[in-house]
Motif scaffolding. Structure first.
Motif, mmCIF file in Angstrom:
data_model
loop_
_atom_site.group_PDB
_atom_site.id
_atom_site.type_symbol
_atom_site.label_atom_id
_atom_site.label_comp_id
_atom_site.label_asym_id
_atom_site.label_seq_id
_atom_site.Cartn_x
_atom_site.Cartn_y
_atom_site.Cartn_z
ATOM 1 N N ASP A 157 1.057 -1.040 -0.180
ATOM 2 C CA ASP A 157 0.057 -0.003 -0.090
ATOM 3 C C ASP A 157 0.805 1.204 -0.046
ATOM 4 O O ASP A 157 0.189 2.465 0.118
ATOM 5 N N LYS A 158 2.140 1.094 -0.056
ATOM 6 C CA LYS A 158 2.983 2.266 -0.270
ATOM 7 C C LYS A 158 4.031 2.290 -1.298
ATOM 8 O O LYS A 158 4.742 3.467 -1.466
ATOM 9 N N GLN A 159 4.333 0.963 -2.074
ATOM 10 C CA GLN A 159 5.216 1.112 -3.141
ATOM 11 C C GLN A 159 4.484 0.292 -4.351
ATOM 12 O O GLN A 159 3.510 -0.153 -4.367
ATOM 13 N N GLY A 160 4.976 0.770 -5.467
ATOM 14 C CA GLY A 160 4.631 0.387 -6.546
ATOM 15 C C GLY A 160 5.779 -0.477 -7.663
ATOM 16 O O GLY A 160 6.751 -0.772 -6.999
ATOM 17 N N LEU A 161 5.288 -0.640 -8.960
ATOM 18 C CA LEU A 161 5.872 -1.688 -9.800
ATOM 19 C C LEU A 161 6.506 -0.539 -10.433
ATOM 20 O O LEU A 161 6.281 0.465 -11.118
ATOM 21 N N LEU A 162 8.362 -0.598 -10.446
ATOM 22 C CA LEU A 162 8.906 0.211 -11.361
ATOM 23 C C LEU A 162 9.342 -0.628 -12.565
ATOM 24 O O LEU A 162 10.413 -1.425 -12.479
ATOM 25 N N LEU A 163 8.976 -0.003 -13.732
ATOM 26 C CA LEU A 163 9.462 -0.708 -15.086
ATOM 27 C C LEU A 163 10.366 -0.293 -15.630
ATOM 28 O O LEU A 163 11.029 0.767 -15.226
ATOM 29 N N PRO A 164 11.089 -0.873 -16.457
ATOM 30 C CA PRO A 164 12.493 -0.482 -17.275
ATOM 31 C C PRO A 164 12.238 0.704 -17.859
ATOM 32 O O PRO A 164 11.055 1.052 -18.876
ATOM 33 N N ARG A 165 13.330 1.707 -17.929
ATOM 34 C CA ARG A 165 12.900 2.960 -18.613
ATOM 35 C C ARG A 165 13.818 2.981 -19.797
ATOM 36 O O ARG A 165 15.084 2.646 -19.879
ATOM 37 N N VAL A 166 13.332 3.012 -20.805
ATOM 38 C CA VAL A 166 13.746 3.212 -22.274
ATOM 39 C C VAL A 166 13.660 4.363 -23.069
ATOM 40 O O VAL A 166 12.753 5.003 -23.245
ATOM 41 N N SER A 167 14.878 4.705 -23.619
ATOM 42 C CA SER A 167 14.773 6.002 -24.258
ATOM 43 C C SER A 167 14.736 5.695 -25.982
ATOM 44 O O SER A 167 14.750 6.855 -26.602
ATOM 45 N N ASN A 168 15.168 4.655 -26.425
ATOM 46 C CA ASN A 168 15.045 4.444 -27.818
ATOM 47 C C ASN A 168 14.517 2.834 -28.121
ATOM 48 O O ASN A 168 15.257 2.079 -27.795
ATOM 49 N N PRO A 214 11.289 9.350 -23.515
ATOM 50 C CA PRO A 214 10.968 10.816 -24.201
ATOM 51 C C PRO A 214 9.458 11.179 -23.938
ATOM 52 O O PRO A 214 9.473 12.475 -23.671
ATOM 53 N N ASP A 215 8.495 10.472 -23.816
ATOM 54 C CA ASP A 215 7.270 11.113 -23.554
ATOM 55 C C ASP A 215 6.490 10.701 -22.468
ATOM 56 O O ASP A 215 5.382 10.708 -21.897
ATOM 57 N N LYS A 216 7.351 9.973 -21.506
ATOM 58 C CA LYS A 216 7.028 9.594 -20.141
ATOM 59 C C LYS A 216 5.780 8.976 -20.207
ATOM 60 O O LYS A 216 4.733 9.112 -19.499
ATOM 61 N N THR A 217 5.669 7.880 -20.978
ATOM 62 C CA THR A 217 4.285 7.113 -21.109
ATOM 63 C C THR A 217 4.709 5.748 -21.218
ATOM 64 O O THR A 217 5.702 5.094 -21.557
ATOM 65 N N LEU A 218 3.735 4.695 -20.864
ATOM 66 C CA LEU A 218 3.872 3.392 -20.810
ATOM 67 C C LEU A 218 3.397 3.144 -22.252
ATOM 68 O O LEU A 218 2.371 3.524 -23.003
ATOM 69 N N TYR A 219 4.300 1.856 -22.976
ATOM 70 C CA TYR A 219 4.104 1.391 -24.200
ATOM 71 C C TYR A 219 4.005 0.087 -24.307
ATOM 72 O O TYR A 219 4.598 -0.946 -23.265
ATOM 73 N N ALA A 235 14.137 1.724 -4.737
ATOM 74 C CA ALA A 235 13.181 2.801 -4.375
ATOM 75 C C ALA A 235 11.624 2.386 -4.013
ATOM 76 O O ALA A 235 11.101 3.084 -3.362
ATOM 77 N N LYS A 236 11.353 1.315 -4.749
ATOM 78 C CA LYS A 236 9.945 0.921 -4.644
ATOM 79 C C LYS A 236 9.801 -0.640 -4.276
ATOM 80 O O LYS A 236 10.674 -1.267 -4.438
ATOM 81 N N ARG A 237 8.688 -1.169 -4.298
ATOM 82 C CA ARG A 237 8.377 -2.510 -3.821
ATOM 83 C C ARG A 237 9.027 -3.216 -4.838
ATOM 84 O O ARG A 237 9.624 -4.431 -4.422
ATOM 85 N N LEU A 238 8.722 -2.976 -6.170
ATOM 86 C CA LEU A 238 9.529 -3.782 -7.244
ATOM 87 C C LEU A 238 10.230 -2.725 -8.067
ATOM 88 O O LEU A 238 9.745 -1.637 -8.835
ATOM 89 N N HIS A 239 11.617 -2.822 -8.023
ATOM 90 C CA HIS A 239 12.230 -1.623 -8.804
ATOM 91 C C HIS A 239 13.110 -2.166 -9.852
ATOM 92 O O HIS A 239 14.258 -2.957 -9.460
ATOM 93 N N ILE A 240 12.887 -2.032 -11.151
ATOM 94 C CA ILE A 240 13.693 -2.629 -12.210
ATOM 95 C C ILE A 240 14.509 -1.748 -13.093
ATOM 96 O O ILE A 240 13.918 -0.854 -13.409
ATOM 97 N N SER A 247 5.984 10.570 -14.063
ATOM 98 C CA SER A 247 7.084 11.078 -15.072
ATOM 99 C C SER A 247 8.493 10.614 -14.520
ATOM 100 O O SER A 247 9.640 10.410 -15.176
ATOM 101 N N ASN A 248 8.556 9.946 -13.158
ATOM 102 C CA ASN A 248 9.815 9.292 -12.694
ATOM 103 C C ASN A 248 9.759 7.759 -13.015
ATOM 104 O O ASN A 248 10.653 7.235 -12.329
ATOM 105 N N GLY A 249 8.850 7.454 -13.885
ATOM 106 C CA GLY A 249 8.820 5.928 -14.045
ATOM 107 C C GLY A 249 7.901 5.164 -13.075
ATOM 108 O O GLY A 249 7.845 3.927 -13.188
ATOM 109 N N ASP A 250 7.475 5.733 -11.902
ATOM 110 C CA ASP A 250 6.703 4.998 -10.889
ATOM 111 C C ASP A 250 5.203 4.581 -11.650
ATOM 112 O O ASP A 250 4.701 5.317 -12.266
#
Length: 908
Positions: free
Chosen positions: A47-58, A77-82, A753-758, A782-785
């Motif tokens: 109830d305090k942490q989330g799933l941190l997915l991989p950050r991809v720039s290209n 680049p657009d801070k969005t889930l794909y 930093a989160k319950r699951l940080h990848i 915007s920070n990937g959370d």
């Protein structure tokens, strides 16, 4: 922070962990780890942490450009889930702080809008290819969905009947071609109007602010007008430049010497340097021998041939005298001393020699011999005048000229030396010497005469008269009869033949008794001369040495080896002394040579010597008569069972019946490492980490409700780290970290930093074989959370026409192309020449379009060139253009942060 490095225990850890993972096929992270949803492969609970997915720039680079469908990434680049679908990366819903949510769905404008598909049961996914879904989706909307999942729409049918934008009403007046929505403040309504043409217009307020060197007029413009800026008047001889001594804004200031660069004198090609600036004001040469002088009126300098003042003799005095005039002056220094050659001089402050004398020995400082590095000391100064070594064995002598020294080799002596007197002989370098005879004849004498030099001069025999009085003190062999008188011998002597003592019996061994009396004691000290045996304590010895006196009750023998009990113990050898049944001392093999000693063994041959059994009996090590460690076959130890891995009778087994604790260095204060089995049958291991921290892992549970757990702690922030090893480095690479109730994957040692940080390292996270279900969407900050959204409430969906269109382009460059709001554009022309798309209009953050080149000609997408900056395209191809060879597709997403279209997929 303290990190558990599992190098040493990694194999053990994997041995415990892998069976659990192999059987469970599930992973629960977060709170309540023992309560897991059976249908979930990965269960996250917090109830305090989330799933941190991989950050991809290209995502257009390998391997992401060929990722399988279903993969999810966070696109930086657009801070969005794909999500990867049909071979294309597609943008999911984006919720940001600036959106205000969906305010109208199918004409409904209430605070809550419900989206339902009554003919679709729960827990069934809605796919475009599902017949019921297609029917529900297209009924009454003008949207058509084919069996293959292709969406199309009629341009004449309203697809989204929105009556408000941002909570403000939209007029229901039908628009005319090319009309745009314009806000009408009077009616508080969005109105369709024709766009205003070019030329003058009105503004609310536009101002112009410039530095103080300008005067700005007509600022601000609130309706219409022109902003004007003019330079302010400045003082004369000022120029516009930056500060002289530091960086800063430019301003008008006076010229500084530092503003003028250094120049060669040849660069000055005109003008004459006046007297005021250090010049002469004259730009020509005078006649020969002319001189410069000040003009009579004092207004300048001129050339003059007035020699009168220059032909008189100048007056010199002091240290220098002179003759002549100003054209030619002959100077002479005043004498201050006597001319001569001196080895020691005195000078004044002006460097002139005022006195000279001879150098004295006191003037030369004492020198170390090492300071003399050249030259040779002559004989006159106590030297040899030689600066080299002679050959080995040579001597130094005065040379034949008598004027120096030389090395020479002495020759053998040719002078004969003759010895006389008490010793005679002759020779040169080697003389044999012979002592002179003293007058005595060579022989053996009991009485001799010697001279003062210690030489024997005469010799003879000892006479009776030579023996002093008291001859009764000596034994004399006067006749063959026995001597009956008592005698006493003082001193040493020898008996020429046999000595017989009449009172001695056969076998007696004589010894000195009381008062030195020669004594015998056959009963305890006896020599068997017949058999060559000695008896001590017995008179009938049965062996070469027979010692009696053994006490049967105590086992103490009559033989004692004095001080043997305190002698230094030597290493054992292969032989020892033993006693046979007769009491004889015999030589036997040393049992210690084949036994294990409690004090340790050395020089052990491991090929033949060992500790253990030689038959099929278990070997047991005990303490306090309790078995702690057993070795043997499984059947021999009684450990054979019927279930797998425990049913091999011949498996060799080491059976530990106690806990196992390991030694630690002095830096460990507590948590000494140990392995044990609890009363509930749980095998566990615990120990120290980094000296003072604590770790424990092993089985847990009771009554057939078992599990496996890992514990690390002390301060509460210690991690559990999984690493891989590469021998070629060697390198250790962190794979996963569990810390502070969080799980980190690929973080390279950073705290999750989160319950699951990848950290996906510009790769994707793949999730396959997900079960169907319903629920709220995932939202990426915007920070990937990734957090849970509240269905679609509060989210804004950009106005996108889901459909396709066609476009005709021009040969060559096409700038600011307007494709409308469709998502799929088919290019039908030109068909005769290649063409280039430089920029595309109507880009909004997150908008996705696919361009299909059906012309058969090459289509080039230019990288960041041509058209308005906000309409340009980034190809993600190393700043290079991309080209479809004939037919092909390009998919682009507009990035509001970059104000550019981004190519996400490219198929030639």
């Amino acid at each position: 922070m303290k990190i558990l490095n599992c190098r040493g225990g990694l194999l053990s850890l994997c041995a415990f962990l892998l069976p659990v993972l192999a059987h469970a096929q599930q992973l629960k992270l977060g709170s309540a780890p023992t309560v897991i949803e059976k249908s979930a492969l990965l269960d996250l609970n917090s109830d305090k942490q989330g799933l941190l997915l991989p950050r991809v720039s290209n995502y257009s680079v390998a391997p992401l450009n060929a990722a399988p469908d279903g993969m999810i990434i966070y696109y930086v680049p657009d801070k969005t889930l794909y999500v990867r679908k049909n071979g294309i990366w597609r943008k999911l819903i984006d919720e940001t702080a600036t959106t205000s949510g969906v305010t109208s769905v199918n004409g409904q404008t209430g605070p809550a809008v419900t989206l339902t598909t009554n003919n679709i049961t729960e827990s069934v996914n809605l796919y475009y290819t599902d017949a019921r879904a297609r029917a529900a989706f297209s009924a009454g909307t003008g949207i058509g969905i084919t069996a293959g999942g292709v969406i199309s729409a009629l341009n004449t049918t309203a697809l989204w009947n929105a009556s408000q934008l941002q909570g403000r009403n939209v007029s229901n007046t039908a628009p005319t071609n090319n009309y745009v929505l314009t806000w009408d403040n009077a009616t508080s309504t969005w109105m369709p109007k024709a766009p205003t043409g070019g030329g003058s217009g009105t503004v609310t307020s536009v101002g112009l602010s410039l530095p103080s060197i300008f005067t700005v007029t007509n600022s601000p413009v609130t309706t219409s007008g022109t902003l004007t800026a003019t330079f302010n008047n400045q003082n004369q001889r000022l120029f516009f430049a930056s500060p002289v001594w530091s960086n800063g804004a430019p301003s008008f200031r006076a010229l500084d010497a530092n503003d003028i660069p250094n120049i060669d004198a040849g660069k000055i090609t005109s003008g004459v340097l006046p007297v005021a600036q250090g010049g002469t004001g004259i730009n020509y040469l005078g006649s020969a021998k002319d001189v410069m002088k000040v003009k009579a009126d004092g207004s300048g300098i001129e050339w003059s041939n007035d020699y009168v003042a220059l032909t008189s003799t100048p007056n010199f005095n002091g240290d220098v005298t002179a003759t002549g005039n100003f054209y030619s002056v002959n100077t002479s220094l005043v004498n201050v001393g006597t001319a001569g050659t001196y080895t020691k001089v005195t000078t004044d402050a002006k460097g002139r020699v005022t006195n000279g004398t001879t150098l004295q020995d006191t003037d030369i400082p004492g020198l170390d011999a090492s300071k003399i590095i050249n030259g040779v000391f002559p004989i006159a100064r106590g030297g040899l005048g030689l600066n080299y070594f002679g050959s080995a064995g040579q001597s130094i002598r005065v040379n034949s000229g008598g004027n120096g020294f030389e090395y020479y080799t002495p020759s053998a002596s040719s002078t004969t030396i003759t010895l006389t007197g008490d010793a005679t002989g002759s020779g040169t370098t080697s003389i044999p010497v012979t002592l002179a005879n003293s007058g005595v004849t060579a022989g053996t004498y009991t009485k001799v005469t010697v001279d003062a030099k210690g030489r024997v001069t005469t010799g003879g025999n000892l006479a009776a008269a030579d023996i002093p009085a008291g001859s009764g003190n000596y034994i004399q062999n006067n006749n063959a009869s026995a001597q009956t008188a008592n005698f006493w011998i003082n001193g040493n002597g020898s008996i020429g033949n046999n000595l017989s003592i009449q009172s001695m019996t056969t076998g007696s061994v004589l010894f000195a008794g009381a008062g030195g009396l020669v004594t015998q004691k056959n009963a305890n000290f006896f020599w068997d001369n017949t058999n060559n045996r000695l008896g001590v304590g017995v008179n009938a010895p049965g062996n070469t040495l027979d010692v009696g006196g053994t006490v049967a009750g105590t086992g103490v023998s009559g033989l004692r080896l004095r001080a043997l009990n305190s002698a230094t113990v030597q290493p054992y050898n292969s032989k020892v002394l033993s006693i046979n049944n007769n009491g004889d001392v015999i030589v036997t093999q040393n049992a210690a040579a084949s036994n294990w000693l409690i004090t340790g063994n050395s020089a052990v041959d491991a090929t033949t010597q060992f500790l253990g059994t030689t038959d099929d009996n278990k070997m047991v090590i005990k303490s306090n008569n309790t078995s702690l460690l057993e070795f043997g076959r499984r059947q021999t130890l009684g450990l054979t069972d019927t279930y797998p891995d425990y049913n091999d009778n011949n498996e060799m087994v080491t059976y530990m019946r106690s806990a196992l604790q390991f030694a630690v260095p002095s830096t460990v204060s507590f948590y000494n490492p140990k392995m044990w089995t609890t009363a509930d049958g749980n095998f566990r291991m615990k120990g120290c980490s980094a000296g003072t921290d604590y770790f424990e892992f092993g089985a847990t549970g009771t009554a057939n409700n078992g599990g496996f757990e890992f514990i690390i702690g002390d301060d509460g922030d210690e991690p559990i780290v999984f690493k891989s090893y590469n021998y070629s480095g060697p390198t250790f690479t962190e794979i996963m970290r569990l810390q502070n109730s969080n799980v980190g994957i690929g973080l390279g040692g950073a705290t999750p930093a989160k319950r699951l940080h990848i950290n996906a390292n510009n790769d994707a996270i793949r999730v396959t074989n997900l079960s169907s279900g319903s629920g709220t969407p995932l939202v990426i900050a915007s920070n990937g959370d990734i957090t849970k959204g509240t269905s679609l409430d509060g989210m804004t969906l950009n106005t996108v026409v889901v459909g396709s269109g066609t476009a005709t382009l021009s040969t060559g460059n096409n700038n600011n192309v307007n494709f409308g709001n469709v998502t799929f554009i088919k290019i039908t022309a030109p068909t005769n020449n290649d063409f280039t798309i430089n920029s595309i209009a109507n880009g909004t953050d997150g908008r996705t379009i696919t361009i299909y080149n059906a012309t058969g000609r090459n289509m080039t997408i230019a990288n960041d060139t041509g058209g308005a900056n906000a309409n340009r395209i980034l190809t993600n191809n190393g700043n290079n253009n991309i080209t479809t060879t004939g037919n092909g597709t390009v998919t682009l997403v507009y990035s509001g942060d970059d104000s550019r279209w981004i190519v996400t997929a490219f198929v030639q």
